[in-house]
Design a protein around this motif. Structure first.
Motif, PDB file in Angstrom:
ATOM      1  N   ASN A   1      19.554 -24.888 -68.100  1.00 39.24           N
ATOM      2  CA  ASN A   1      20.099 -24.178 -67.185  1.00 39.24           C
ATOM      3  C   ASN A   1      21.210 -22.953 -67.686  1.00 39.24           C
ATOM      4  O   ASN A   1      21.342 -22.012 -67.004  1.00 39.24           O
ATOM      5  CB  ASN A   1      20.958 -25.184 -66.204  1.00 39.24           C
TER       6      ASN A   1
ATOM      7  N   CYS B   1      19.220 -20.247 -69.080  1.00 40.00           N
ATOM      8  CA  CYS B   1      18.799 -19.234 -67.830  1.00 40.00           C
ATOM      9  C   CYS B   1      19.863 -18.441 -67.192  1.00 40.00           C
ATOM     10  O   CYS B   1      19.559 -17.144 -67.092  1.00 40.00           O
ATOM     11  CB  CYS B   1      18.213 -20.252 -66.767  1.00 40.00           C
ATOM     12  N   SER B   2      21.144 -19.069 -67.313  1.00 38.71           N
ATOM     13  CA  SER B   2      22.051 -18.283 -66.600  1.00 38.71           C
ATOM     14  C   SER B   2      22.678 -16.984 -67.591  1.00 38.71           C
ATOM     15  O   SER B   2      23.267 -16.103 -67.121  1.00 38.71           O
ATOM     16  CB  SER B   2      23.349 -19.209 -66.565  1.00 38.71           C
TER      17      SER B   2
ATOM     18  N   SER C   1      10.899 -23.296 -62.839  1.00 40.44           N
ATOM     19  CA  SER C   1      11.699 -22.993 -61.631  1.00 40.44           C
ATOM     20  C   SER C   1      12.799 -22.082 -62.518  1.00 40.44           C
ATOM     21  O   SER C   1      13.261 -20.994 -62.091  1.00 40.44           O
ATOM     22  CB  SER C   1      12.490 -24.026 -61.307  1.00 40.44           C
ATOM     23  N   LEU C   2      13.028 -22.266 -63.721  1.00 42.64           N
ATOM     24  CA  LEU C   2      14.033 -21.379 -64.483  1.00 42.64           C
ATOM     25  C   LEU C   2      13.545 -20.120 -64.836  1.00 42.64           C
ATOM     26  O   LEU C   2      14.273 -19.194 -64.791  1.00 42.64           O
ATOM     27  CB  LEU C   2      14.559 -22.295 -65.670  1.00 42.64           C
TER      28      LEU C   2
ATOM     29  N   THR D   1      11.311 -18.599 -63.393  1.00 45.20           N
ATOM     30  CA  THR D   1      11.158 -17.720 -62.071  1.00 45.20           C
ATOM     31  C   THR D   1      12.423 -17.212 -61.806  1.00 45.20           C
ATOM     32  O   THR D   1      12.628 -16.235 -61.433  1.00 45.20           O
ATOM     33  CB  THR D   1      10.600 -18.691 -60.816  1.00 45.20           C
ATOM     34  N   SER D   2      13.677 -17.850 -61.680  1.00 43.08           N
ATOM     35  CA  SER D   2      14.745 -17.452 -61.330  1.00 43.08           C
ATOM     36  C   SER D   2      15.372 -16.269 -61.976  1.00 43.08           C
ATOM     37  O   SER D   2      15.969 -15.350 -61.871  1.00 43.08           O
ATOM     38  CB  SER D   2      15.942 -18.736 -61.519  1.00 43.08           C
TER      39      SER D   2
ATOM     40  N   GLU E   1      13.427 -13.153 -61.481  1.00 44.49           N
ATOM     41  CA  GLU E   1      13.773 -12.489 -60.267  1.00 44.49           C
ATOM     42  C   GLU E   1      15.139 -11.620 -60.711  1.00 44.49           C
ATOM     43  O   GLU E   1      15.165 -10.527 -60.180  1.00 44.49           O
ATOM     44  CB  GLU E   1      14.144 -13.418 -59.350  1.00 44.49           C
ATOM     45  N   LYS E   2      16.212 -12.447 -61.378  1.00 47.75           N
ATOM     46  CA  LYS E   2      17.383 -11.607 -61.719  1.00 47.75           C
ATOM     47  C   LYS E   2      17.121 -10.502 -62.379  1.00 47.75           C
ATOM     48  O   LYS E   2      17.795  -9.350 -62.217  1.00 47.75           O
ATOM     49  CB  LYS E   2      18.262 -12.734 -62.347  1.00 47.75           C
TER      50      LYS E   2
ATOM     51  N   THR F   1       5.644 -20.970 -57.603  1.00 46.14           N
ATOM     52  CA  THR F   1       6.170 -19.799 -58.591  1.00 46.14           C
ATOM     53  C   THR F   1       5.542 -18.500 -58.163  1.00 46.14           C
ATOM     54  O   THR F   1       6.300 -17.400 -58.163  1.00 46.14           O
ATOM     55  CB  THR F   1       5.280 -20.113 -60.058  1.00 46.14           C
TER      56      THR F   1
ATOM     57  N   SER G   1       7.555 -16.886 -55.471  1.00 47.72           N
ATOM     58  CA  SER G   1       8.813 -16.412 -55.702  1.00 47.72           C
ATOM     59  C   SER G   1       8.808 -15.003 -56.405  1.00 47.72           C
ATOM     60  O   SER G   1       9.512 -14.185 -56.294  1.00 47.72           O
ATOM     61  CB  SER G   1       9.520 -17.292 -56.476  1.00 47.72           C
TER      62      SER G   1
END
Length: 339
Positions: free
Chosen positions: A169, A172-173, A214-215, A217-218, A221-222, A263, A266
């Motif tokens: 996480n 990912c950030s 999920s990560l 994808t996030s 997107e960013k 996925t 998104s």
């Protein structure tokens, strides 16, 4: 006689120096659950002694030191958790000066990160994550290998699942702040590595696969949202690696259908917007990044067609190379109508 007395301590000193500079193998020690103080000292001398050897500009010396430092991780050594902990402790001590911002030998620092990533422990992740962020590390090479190293650490299979989740996480950030395209692509690789962690049962593998998608994808997107529609952005070079990788992952036969659907739901809208913006952006059509944008829109088109289950007869990459942006925009409209 006096000469002999003088020579003896010199020889003793030379022997001690050689022993420290080139310590013997510790592979038979790190496999023990109960390690004596004497053996711990051997681990310390080995880790610090060979770590110091990395600080060189000689390729042969560097290679030899690297091989020595990774030798305790060989499967035949059967490293125990206690041996791993002690070796990690002294590797960290030996690498401290190499990873310092005062050290201008980046090759030594990179090798230190490569070795440290093989530990697969909380201690390793806590150090690697520090060097993977652009706000705490301005050397691209170190951010690159720290990001790669996190994926390597996950794949060792030593970290508890909740700690893997924590560091994944965090990584990912970091992606939203990364400006160097090849660092970005390897950060996505490390998130994809969550699907291949060894030693998990079926339920845990499913959880890690879901987290991985999920990560990714996030992060995607960013990244797509931050690509300026009015400027040419070098980070699109990462998309020509990230998007094909994601497409391959989504093609795996064992993937959970709901995860796959989530996925696509998104990523398709921002991918469509990206292709549309690229076709409308004159700066993306200039020579410097023309090919990079072309590869990115082609890969985006393949993912969109796969997710929407529409025919892949139109090659977006060919349209881009022909500078046929009007037909690309027509295709974008057809994608929008199928969403």
């Amino acid at each position: 006689m006096s000469k002999l007395l003088l020579i003896t301590p010199i020889l003793t000193l030379l022997c001690c120096t050689a022993t420290f500079a080139q310590p013997r193998s510790i592979s038979n020690i790190v496999g023990e659950s109960n390690i004596t103080e004497e053996d711990e000292l051997k681990i310390q001398k080995f880790a610090i002694g060979w770590a110091e050897e990395l600080l060189t500009t000689d390729a042969d010396t560097l290679e030899r030191a690297h091989k020595k430092l990774i030798s305790p991780f060989d499967e035949t050594a059967r490293m125990t958790p206690h041996g791993r902990s002690l070796y990690g402790k002294y590797l960290k001590e030996g690498f401290e000066s190499l990873l310092s911002k005062d050290n201008d030998n980046e090759m030594a620092a990179v090798n230190a990160l490569q070795v440290y990533s093989l530990l697969g422990t909380e201690q390793a992740c806590s150090l690697l994550i520090k060097y993977a962020h652009s706000s705490t590390e301005n050397r691209d090479a170190l951010r690159l290998w720290a990001s790669i190293g996190l994926g390597t650490t996950f794949l060792v299979g030593e970290l508890p699942q909740n700690r893997v989740e924590r560091y994944a996480n965090l990584l990912c950030s970091y992606i939203a702040n990364e400006t160097v395209w090849y660092v970005l692509s390897r950060q996505f690789d490390s998130l994809a590595a969550l699907q291949a962690i060894p030693g998990l049962d079926r339920s845990q593998r499913d959880e890690m696969a879901e987290l991985s998608f999920s990560l990714q994808t996030s992060a995607l997107e960013k990244l797509l949202a931050s690509v300026d529609a009015l400027e040419a952005d070098e980070r699109v070079q990462s998309l020509s690696l990230v998007l094909p990788s994601l497409r391959l992952q989504l093609n795996e036969p064992g993937i959970n259908e709901q995860v796959k659907a989530d996925t696509f739901n998104s990523i398709i809208p921002p991918l469509v917007v990206f292709v549309e913006n690229a076709a409308n952006n004159p700066l993306a059509h200039e020579d410097d990044l023309f090919d990079a944008y072309g590869r990115a829109v082609h890969s985006a088109g393949l993912l969109i067609s796969m997710g929407l289950n529409v025919g892949g007869g139109v090659n977006v990459g060919e349209l881009w190379n022909e500078e046929n942006y009007s037909d690309i925009l027509k295709l974008v409209e057809s994608w929008k109508s199928n969403q």
